[in-house]
Design an enzyme around this catalytic site. Structure first.
Site, short mmCIF file in Angstrom:
data_model
loop_
_atom_site.label_atom_id
_atom_site.label_comp_id
_atom_site.label_asym_id
_atom_site.label_seq_id
_atom_site.Cartn_x
_atom_site.Cartn_y
_atom_site.Cartn_z
CE LYS A 282 -4.50 1.28 1.65
NZ LYS A 282 -5.71 0.76 2.22
CD GLU A 369 -19.52 -2.75 6.78
OE1 GLU A 369 -19.62 -3.81 6.12
OE2 GLU A 369 -18.63 -1.92 6.59
NE ARG A 397 -22.59 -4.06 1.57
CZ ARG A 397 -21.34 -4.18 1.16
NH1 ARG A 397 -20.44 -4.66 1.97
NH2 ARG A 397 -21.01 -3.83 -0.06
C1 LIG Z 1 -19.01 -1.91 3.15
C2 LIG Z 1 -17.85 -1.01 3.38
N1 LIG Z 1 -17.36 -0.86 4.62
C3 LIG Z 1 -16.31 -0.03 4.84
C4 LIG Z 1 -15.74 0.64 3.81
C5 LIG Z 1 -14.61 1.62 4.07
N2 LIG Z 1 -13.39 1.18 3.38
C6 LIG Z 1 -13.00 1.72 2.22
S1 LIG Z 1 -11.64 1.01 1.60
C7 LIG Z 1 -11.52 -0.02 2.94
C8 LIG Z 1 -10.40 -0.99 3.03
C9 LIG Z 1 -10.34 -1.84 1.83
O1 LIG Z 1 -9.25 -2.71 1.94
P1 LIG Z 1 -8.81 -3.49 0.67
O2 LIG Z 1 -9.98 -4.05 -0.03
O3 LIG Z 1 -7.75 -4.44 1.06
O4 LIG Z 1 -8.23 -2.37 -0.29
P2 LIG Z 1 -6.90 -1.50 -0.13
O5 LIG Z 1 -7.36 -0.13 0.27
O6 LIG Z 1 -6.02 -2.12 0.88
O7 LIG Z 1 -6.31 -1.51 -1.49
C10 LIG Z 1 -12.56 0.20 3.83
C11 LIG Z 1 -12.75 -0.53 5.09
C12 LIG Z 1 -16.29 0.46 2.54
N3 LIG Z 1 -15.81 1.11 1.47
N4 LIG Z 1 -17.32 -0.36 2.34
#
Ligand SMILES: Cc1ncc(C[n+]2csc(CCOP(=O)(O)OP(=O)(O)O)c2C)c(N)n1
Length: 641
Positions: A282, A369, A397
């Site tokens: 990241k 969630e 959700r």
């Molecule tokens: C349902 C939901 N819950 C929380 C979020 C907030 N959120 C946005 S990106 C993220 C982390 C995503 O992690 P990953 O899929 O590994 O992607 P990365 O950012 O590490 O590339 C979260 C928790 C969201 N977008 N959707």
């Protein structure tokens, strides 16, 4: 910039050598960093980490014929830059500019819109099945992060993908991070795969030895077979995915462009579902984001692109999130039944601060969630006082979990809804404008909208004091108003509103949440014009203060309701229902967010555009009292005792 201005679409990339593509990767990183440094808003880390993956996808597959489905969409700045949006890129997340997520109307290469995590696998499987039914042959590729893979729906989709046997490529972009470090058993499993080779070699040696154990009798044969099966689980990489029916390829270094291209090429040739495990970092390629991947997830504030240091800004006041987490910590000091729950949003909701103070009483369940809510119900059913801190948009959700697992059993779960209302730069998928509508009709649920920081403190105290059902309170993004904070937050009287301004009885302005402040300013403006209104804060959207609202509506003869929420089904609708049930025929103007998905823009501007500011509220009052409406208004006033 040598390459990016010339790249009109993926086909231009396909003509480039690997060395040239590496230069493109550097230009993408530079453009992303410089743009976000200038605008001060954007998902930096995820997009920087996906640059080589983006280039590999767009050189091996042929978008838009092949369909690339990105999960969440926050990692797609590189994708935007190579699909004809370089010139517009400076407008990223700016009013009227490019969205921070994917938008089908922005580009034919944006095949799927998302903002919430965990949707890509289901969507991609739908597309693959549609392709099969229509006799088409293109590829469908879902790109999902390790943080999103643990979402319930993603796991449901994996289960279905395995049984489908259809040709579908899942690219797992594994950076070991959600927003903060990823959590859970699946995440540990992925870590084991990442550290593969040495681990696997050891298992392979053991396997070799076991195979050569002399077989003495049937029992020994069975034992050895069992041991071998156990070893197979450890030896075959990605066994979990293989058992689910997907061919596992990888892990591969996600910043080695040629290696990622190779694995995707290989995946294309296979016939059933495939999972390509791509390991990325990241924030890759920019020292400040590599050093602080969590902070880099969503950067807030302009910074110096050379150093990553934030530029000095007007010091922001205390955020609502901070007021909430301080209040939660203070309450938890007094009551050891209180526990805090977050679904991968520890820093966003302030549960990270609670976790520092009470490590054993804080639970980060990952981006899950639904599970968070039902797990909270289990905690409440066992005598604890769970506080689920969650963004309004993400609680959507868990609707059935709130209804079926929490409210139906009248369990005292507290829902702290952060980012309620208009959210600004994140835009349509993240607007928190539906929570009053999806909560207020649930039996047993209490719903509050505190107007300022002290009321937020008191809303938490109110919710915690209730033992016979769930209570939700909502507060917006950003700086809190209404300091000073309370040293001791008393619960609010249950179901009671409060009159804030009594200038007169020309009209009742009934507001909730931070809109109360604008309503008070509107009253002052109107008073200068000779229009004298009463302003009341309902505080509770459920239960409404029936006596107060009916009495004031009757006395004033006209009502304007104000909420930072969809005007359909929210607070204003509740007031209309109440007045209708009371048999009171007064004109009511419901001021809220119109029935449309609201794109990104500065929060204040978006609100003003909907008349959700002092000027707009004053306008609504004038409208409800205008000649076209006057008949009804004055008819009621004439009937006043
Ligand atoms: C349902 C939901 N819950 C929380 C979020 C907030 N959120 C946005 S990106 C993220 C982390 C995503 O992690 P990953 O899929 O590994 O992607 P990365 O950012 O590490 O590339 C979260 C928790 C969201 N977008 N959707």
């Amino acid at each position: 910039m040598k390459w990016l201005p010339e790249i009109r679409g993926p086909e231009d990339l396909q003509a480039l050598s690997t060395d040239a593509l590496r230069e493109v990767a550097a230009e993408i990183r530079q453009t992303i960093v410089e743009t976000v440094a200038r605008t001060g808003s954007g998902h930096l880390g995820a997009s920087l980490g996906a640059v080589e993956l983006t280039l590999a996808l767009h050189t091996i597959f042929h978008s838009p014929q092949d369909r690339i489905v990105w999960d969440v969409g926050h990692q797609t700045y590189g994708h935007k830059l190579v699909t004809g949006r370089y010139a517009q890129f400076p407008t990223l997340r700016q009013p009227g500019g490019l969205s921070g997520f994917l938008k089908r109307r922005e580009s034919i290469h944006d095949q799927w819109e998302a903002g919430h995590g965990g949707t890509s696998l289901s969507a991609a499987l739908g597309m693959a099945r549609a392709r099969d039914l229509r006799g088409e042959t293109h590829d469908v590729v879902a790109v999902i992060g390790d943080g999103s893979l643990i979402a319930g729906m993603a796991l449901e989709a994996l289960n279905d993908i395995g049984q489908s046997r259809t040709r579908l490529i899942v690219v797992l972009n594994d950076n070991a991070m959600s927003i903060s470090r990823n959590v859970g058993a699946l995440s540990t499993y992925l870590a084991r795969l990442r550290t593969g080779p040495a681990y696997l070699r050891l298992r392979e040696d053991l396997h070799w030895i076991i195979e050569r154990v002399p077989l003495i009798g049937k029992a020994m044969v069975r034992t050895v077979e069992r041991v071998k099966e156990g070893l197979k689980q450890m030896v075959v990489p990605g066994m979990l995915f293989e058992e689910l029916g997907l061919t596992y390829l990888g892990p591969v270094d996600g910043h080695n462009l040629a290696a990622v291209q190779d694995i995707l090429r290989h995946a294309r040739q296979l016939s059933g579902p495939v999972l390509c495990h791509v390991v990325t970092v990241k924030g890759k390629g920019y020292a400040p984001t590599e050093a602080r991947p969590e902070a880099s997830h969503a950067w807030s504030g302009p910074f110096d692109p050379k150093t990553g240091v934030l530029l000095p800004r007007r010091s922001a006041g205390t955020a609502y999130t901070r007021v909430f987490s301080d209040a939660l910590i203070a309450a938890a000091v007094r009551d050891e039944r209180i526990v805090g729950i977050t679904a991968a949003m520890g820093s966003g909701t302030g549960i990270d601060r609670f976790a520092e103070r009470f490590p054993n009483r804080a639970f980060d369940v990952g981006m899950a969630e639904q599970h968070a809510v039902t797990m909270a119900a289990g905690l409440a059913a066992s005598g604890l006082r769970p506080v689920v801190a969650i963004y309004s948009t993400f609680l959507q959700r868990a609707f059935d979990q709130i209804v079926h697992d929490v409210a139906h059993q009248a369990l005292p779960v507290v829902f702290a809804l952060d980012r309620a209302g208009v959210v600004g730069e994140d835009g349509a998928t993240h607007q928190g404008v539906f929570d009053l509508a999806y909560l207020r009709h649930i039996p047993a649920m209490g719903v509050l909208a505190p107007r300022d920081a002290p009321h937020l403190q008191r809303a938490l105290a109110t919710a915690l004091a209730r033992g016979d059902g769930p209570t939700a309170f909502r507060y917006p993004r950003g700086e809190a108003t209404g300091a000073p904070l309370l040293a001791e937050a008393e619960p609010l009287p249950w179901g009671r509103g409060e009159v804030l301004v009594e200038h007169g009885r020309d009209c009742l302005v009934l507001a909730v949440g931070p809109m109360c402040e604008s309503a008070v300013r509107a009253a002052a403006q109107l008073a200068g014009e000779g229009v004298h209104v009463t302003v009341a804060d309902a505080i509770f959207v459920k239960p409404l203060d029936r006596d107060l609202i009916v009495a004031l509506a009757h006395a004033c003869g006209a009502v304007v309701t104000v909420e930072e929420h969809a005007s359909a089904g929210g607070f204003g609708s509740a007031v209309l229902e109440l007045l209708a049930a009371a048999g009171l025929a007064v004109p009511v103007r419901v001021l809220g967010v119109p029935d449309a998905f609201v794109d990104h823009g500065r929060r204040d501007d978006v609100l003003a555009g909907f008349g959700l500011d002092a000027a707009g509220i004053a306008g609504a009052v004038r409208h409800v009292l205008s000649p076209g409406r006057a008949g009804a208004a004055w008819a009621v006033r004439d009937r006043r005792p």
